[in-house]
Design a protein around this motif. Structure first.
Motif, short mmCIF file in Angstrom:
data_model
loop_
_atom_site.label_atom_id
_atom_site.label_comp_id
_atom_site.label_asym_id
_atom_site.label_seq_id
_atom_site.Cartn_x
_atom_site.Cartn_y
_atom_site.Cartn_z
N THR A 1 0.83 -1.21 0.00
CA THR A 1 0.00 0.00 0.00
C THR A 1 0.86 1.25 0.00
O THR A 1 0.61 2.20 -0.75
CB THR A 1 -0.94 0.01 1.22
OG1 THR A 1 -1.74 -1.17 1.19
CG2 THR A 1 -1.84 1.23 1.23
N THR B 1 1.23 4.01 -3.05
CA THR B 1 0.99 5.43 -2.78
C THR B 1 2.14 6.28 -3.28
O THR B 1 1.93 7.28 -3.96
CB THR B 1 0.80 5.65 -1.27
OG1 THR B 1 -0.28 4.85 -0.81
CG2 THR B 1 0.52 7.10 -0.96
N MET C 1 -6.35 4.01 -2.99
CA MET C 1 -6.50 4.39 -1.58
C MET C 1 -7.09 5.78 -1.50
O MET C 1 -7.10 6.51 -2.49
CB MET C 1 -5.17 4.30 -0.81
CG MET C 1 -4.15 5.36 -1.11
SD MET C 1 -3.01 5.07 -2.45
CE MET C 1 -2.64 3.40 -2.44
#
Length: 83
Positions: free
Chosen positions: A22, A26, A33
């Motif tokens: 994650t 990002t 997200m």
């Protein structure tokens, strides 16, 4: 022999309680997200002085003196009617 990074991708992930994947997504700008999570990851990475390989390569390249002396950055100007 490559040098070991002081702060790895796991460090901001552990601090935030997120997965390494994650945090990686990002920082690479991939979707998946919320904007709040994205801002939190960026702020934490900046606070911990974490840099991606692309960021480190860019910083290393900017310290090299170019023979041509041309800047590496550019600006795209758009007429107001296209905005």
């Amino acid at each position: 022999m490559p040098r070991k990074k002081a702060v790895t991708l796991r460090d901001p992930a552990d601090r935030l309680g997120l997965g390494v994947y994650t945090v990686s997504k990002t920082l690479r700008g991939l979707p998946g997200m919320s904007e709040a999570t994205r801002r939190l990851v960026f702020a934490t990475a900046r606070e911990m002085n974490y840099a991606t390989k692309a960021q480190e390569a860019g910083l290393a390249a900017e310290s090299i003196a170019y023979a041509a002396g041309k800047p590496r950055r550019f600006v795209m100007l758009m007429p107001a009617e296209f905005m």
